[in-house]
Enzyme design. Structure first.
Site, short mmCIF file in Angstrom:
data_model
loop_
_atom_site.label_atom_id
_atom_site.label_comp_id
_atom_site.label_asym_id
_atom_site.label_seq_id
_atom_site.Cartn_x
_atom_site.Cartn_y
_atom_site.Cartn_z
N GLU A 306 0.83 -1.21 0.00
CA GLU A 306 0.00 0.00 0.00
C GLU A 306 0.86 1.26 0.00
O GLU A 306 0.62 2.20 0.75
CB GLU A 306 -0.97 -0.02 1.19
N ASP A 385 -8.55 -9.12 3.57
CA ASP A 385 -8.36 -8.02 4.51
C ASP A 385 -9.53 -7.89 5.48
O ASP A 385 -10.37 -7.02 5.32
CB ASP A 385 -8.21 -6.71 3.71
N GLU A 413 -13.21 -2.31 11.35
CA GLU A 413 -13.08 -1.57 10.10
C GLU A 413 -14.11 -1.97 9.05
O GLU A 413 -14.78 -1.12 8.47
CB GLU A 413 -11.66 -1.77 9.54
O1 GCW Z 1 -7.28 -2.82 5.34
C1 GCW Z 1 -6.24 -1.99 5.22
C2 GCW Z 1 -6.70 -0.74 5.89
C3 GCW Z 1 -5.57 0.21 6.03
C4 GCW Z 1 -4.48 -0.49 6.83
C5 GCW Z 1 -4.07 -1.75 6.08
C6 GCW Z 1 -3.05 -2.55 6.85
C7 GCW Z 1 -2.97 0.55 8.35
O2 GCW Z 1 -7.73 -0.20 5.14
O3 GCW Z 1 -6.04 1.33 6.70
O4 GCW Z 1 -3.38 0.35 7.04
O5 GCW Z 1 -5.17 -2.56 5.91
O6 GCW Z 1 -3.46 -3.48 7.54
O7 GCW Z 1 -1.87 -2.27 6.77
#
Ligand code: GCW
Length: 836
Positions: A306, A385, A413
């Site tokens: 990311e 995720d 989340e």
């Molecule tokens: O799911 C994603 C989240 C991000 C997060 C990432 C991770 C901290 O949307 O906000 O970043 O996972 O776990 O690194």
């Protein structure tokens, strides 16, 4: 010798914010026991609590006994530093206990952090012994003893040994130095404010106490998307203050670091992990950090994911990256935790062979055996995720020579962000018990990550928690059960969900069976109900994945590089992940697991669309078609959520008003938002498949009046994007100082509930009033603090006015007064016959 003053210790224990019933004390409320039969159980509780050695952790244990006994039994224990000539509670290391008690039945040794509770005697006096090999174990044993009293269990014949399932039981907090929290839903950071460590860290100490009470021994305090500043020399003394605040509770601090730090902080011209200057930089930096924080747990690294810097910048491997830091930490006993959450978020969606789910395994399995022994790979439970339903990641089964940590998400989340009740323990239990059949053996996930399966020296559990400054830490009282459950399951993954939630409810609320049964039941059903109204058959999140991950946004998953595709078209839906015709993901599992998922017949319904692409008319094991299942589950889930407030109302007067009202407000909101989810998903699938609902519900809302069909003064009709976020794809919004929408009631006279579906944006606080003729029925401000400034499914909310007498000809008027950027928008009103 008596310690200075027990009053002083008690005062110390009771110091800090003592909020009434805001939820601040969570499950450590220690409510006064009223029932005389229960009190009788503790009539023989010794009056003295003895600590033979002095240490901050032992002091915490002792003060906790005073605080709890004072709270629950109304007595003030005497504190001693030697065993008195009377019965006592003795908090002592095993070595000390053996010396003082000469009890041959004491174990020769205990595992680190484990404890032994025993009713024994010395010189004819009863001793309630809490012993362990280390101080932290004594603290855990003390909490276990106090929990028994809190649960009203007898404590007079104790002989109980417990130890943690794994050495590492940490939380991660995604706190930014500016005080915000990524994916945090409980207010601002307790650790940081305005780019500095917060001045007042009392909450950090109180948080560490909560963590210690459930056996958590570590906390990574800053976001995995790490600000390099944490490693700058001038910042370290500030960080040391956080470690100081947590240390008395046996919680080690650890830090998220940025992989480019040698360059950004150290001013080298490279951060290549194989460059000797880079290795030297990490070494000196670790030495410096440990001079300031000698008991730091280690570093956590998110690299090449990311947008984070990583070893790929120099063509190096994740092992190269992990080891260069691990070697710097090693002399200090620190560990390097490397996130397994590595994937390419610019995947070409047109290529049907591409699959984000394969990324973690593809990145790490080939590196098995290449990581140093103080490296752990931290792996999310599912391959995508934190979705409401995912299969267990295949990666843990593929790393026999690597230490592993399982990452669970306590902060919700993707599961309702604490505004929805969604107790995640049943999900975690299913994952932990899942047999990956690694090596052709029985290898449940819980044993692999604890290091048992492959005899690894390190392993354990990480929960992403993200507590904040809200009084109740997570933004919602009932959501705290997820934190409690995480700690308990990390301690002992064999505890049942029923047992854990039962403990939580009883300690958090009170002992009345109606209260505990109602809350336990709400919690235990809530994950599947959330799944029912949000995401069917393992298709993944249907939420707005390019936005806040909250309300429905079904096509947001499609046609972009994020790889959360659902592959829906007019004929069918689902990702074909088979080896035969799909992405080949299923081939990452061991043969028995792969065989189950590869076969349409054997693949469980709840993961069908994760593994296969099928027509909407495909018949499930349940006998229903996919499309009918989607309709039915969403209607069922929303109907169940509609009952939550009803069930909760039975508790009025049985728990304190503050928490009663706060929870009721959330459950009412959830019931409304479950309808938003239900309608968005069902309407979207109906439009896509063109197959009608056999039960005739989808698209038919006889009690609904669309706002755009009302008589409007000032309001204008808006198209909503995506269309499924509003009933009929349209809403009305007000751009003047006040607007009106009016309709004439035409149905039979009677008692009705009037639901107004409006939009509560976070960029203003509009005011709504509803008037029948000349009579004000209700008014409210749009102040729910939802995560969007737009008119969409994140902000769509329902306000229900119950029990209104209506008769034909009544003029119902809604007056919206916008404020700030918020436009007092309305989607529809729904008038249903009142049940009350
Ligand atoms: O799911 C994603 C989240 C991000 C997060 C990432 C991770 C901290 O949307 O906000 O970043 O996972 O776990 O690194």
């Amino acid at each position: 010798m008596r310690l200075p003053s027990r009053l002083a210790i008690l005062m110390l224990a009771l110091a800090g914010p003592l909020f009434a019933e805001t939820g601040y004390n969570a499950w450590l409320r220690y409510e006064r026991i009223q029932d005389s039969n229960v009190l009788e159980l503790y009539s023989g509780l010794p009056a003295s609590v003895v600590v033979l050695e002095s240490s901050p952790v032992l002091k915490s244990a002792q003060s906790e006994v005073l605080r709890a006994v004072h709270g629950m039994l109304g007595r003030t224990e005497r504190v001693e530093t030697a065993v008195p000539e009377e019965s006592c509670i003795l908090l002592a290391t095993l070595a000390e206990a053996r010396r003082v008690l000469r009890d041959p039945s004491l174990p020769a040794e205990l595992p680190e952090d484990g404890f032994f509770l025993k009713t024994t005697a010395v010189r004819g006096h009863d001793v309630l012994l809490v012993t362990a090999s280390n101080d932290r174990g004594i603290l855990y044993g003390t909490f276990a003893l106090l929990r028994k009293i809190n649960l009203h269990e007898p404590i007079d014949h104790l002989e109980e040994q417990q130890g943690p399932s794994a050495p590492i039981r940490w939380t991660n907090e995604w706190d930014n130095l500016n005080g915000t929290i990524e994916r945090g839903y409980g207010g601002r950071s307790i650790f940081f404010e305005n780019g500095e460590v917060a001045t007042d860290l009392r909450r950090v100490g109180d948080y560490a106490r909560l963590l210690a009470s459930i056996g958590i021994d570590g906390c990574t305090v800053n976001n995995v998307n790490a600000n390099p500043r944490v490693l700058s020399s001038d910042f370290l003394p500030q960080l040391a203050r956080i470690a100081d605040a947590m240390r008395p509770w046996g919680v080690h601090m650890s830090l998220s670091v940025d992989f480019s730090s040698p360059k950004t902080v150290g001013h080298l011209d490279t951060f290549d992990p194989l460059d000797p200057n880079v290795a030297q930089w990490w070494k000196s930096k670790a030495d410096e950090v440990y001079r300031v924080i000698p008991d730091l747990g280690g570093f956590l690294l998110k690299a090449d994911s990311e947008g984070r810097a990583g070893p790929s910048a120099y063509g190096r491997t994740h092992a190269d990256a992990a080891n260069v830091i691990a070697r710097a930490l090693k002399p200090h006993g620190g560990v390097l935790v490397y996130r397994g959450f590595v994937y390419n978020h610019h995947l070409d969606w047109r290529n049907l062979k591409n699959d984000r789910a394969k990324a973690a395994y593809d990145n790490f399995a080939k590196l098995d055996g290449k990581f140093d022994d103080n490296v752990l790979i931290q792996i999310k439970y599912g391959p995508i995720d934190f979705q409401v339903r995912e299969p267990v990641s295949p990666l843990p089964g593929a790393l026999p020579h690597t230490n592993e940590l399982l990452e669970l998400q306590v902060t919700q989340e993707y599961t309702g962000q604490q505004r929805h009740l969604c107790f995640l323990l049943p999900l975690w239990k299913e994952s932990l018990d899942f047999n990956l059949h690694a090596d052709g053996r029985d290898t449940p996930l819980k044993d692999i990550v604890a290091g048992k399966t492959f005899h690894r020296p390190l392993g354990g559990f990480v929960g992403v928690v993200n507590v904040g400054r809200d009084d109740n830490w997570m933004g919602a009282n009932l959501a705290m059960a997820n934190l409690y459950a995480f700690g308990r399951i990390a301690w002992n993954p064999n505890l049942s969900a029923e047992k854990i939630v039962g403990e939580w409810t009883k300690q958090t609320f009170n002992e009345g069976p109606l209260v505990t049964d109602t809350i336990d039941n709400l919690q235990l059903r809530s994950w599947r109900i959330y799944e029912d109204y949000t995401g069917p058959l393992g298709v993944g999140g249907l939420t707005n994945i390019t936005g806040p991950h909250y309300g429905p946004g079904i096509e947001s998953a499609e046609r972009n590089g994020w790889g959360q595709w659902i592959r829906a078209d007019a004929k069918g839906i689902g990702m074909d992940r088979t080896v035969a015709t799909g992405t080949g993901y299923i081939g990452q599992y061991s043969p028995p697991v792969a065989a189950m998922y590869e076969s349409l017949e054997r693949c469980p319904d709840n993961l069908l669309l994760f593994m296969h692409h099928v027509p909407y008319t495909y018949v499930l094991h349940s006998g229903k078609t996919v499309i009918q299942h989607v309709y039915d589950s969403h209607y069922y889930g929303a109907a169940q959520a509609a009952e939550y407030p009803e069930l909760w109302r039975r508790l009025r007067g049985r728990i304190d008003d503050e928490r009663y009202e706060a929870v009721l407000k959330r459950l009412e909101y959830q019931a409304g938002h479950a309808i938003v989810w239900r309608d968005a998903v069902c309407n979207w699938f109906f439009r896509e498949s063109n197959i009608t609902d056999a039960m005739g519900r989808v698209g038919h809302h006889p009690n609904r009046i669309e706002a755009e069909d009302m008589q409007l003064t000032g309001y204008t009709v808006q198209d909503i994007t995506p269309w499924e976020d509003a009933s009929g794809g349209k809403a009305i919004a007000c751009d003047g100082s006040s607007c009106t929408a009016e309709v004439t009631f035409k149905r039979a006279p009677g008692w009705y509930d009037v639901g107004i579906e409006y939009f509560d944006q976070n960029n203003g606080g509009s005011h709504f009033s509803v008037i029948d003729g000349d009579q004000l029925l209700d008014e409210w401000n749009a102040d729910l603090k939802l995560p969007s400034a737009k008119l969409d499914s994140d902000t769509s909310a329902r306000h229900t006015i119950r029990g209104v007498a209506l008769r034909p000809g009544d003029r119902i008027r809604i007056i919206g007064v916008p404020e700030g950027g918020e436009r007092a928008a309305i989607d529809y009103i729904e008038i249903t016959q009142s049940k009350h």
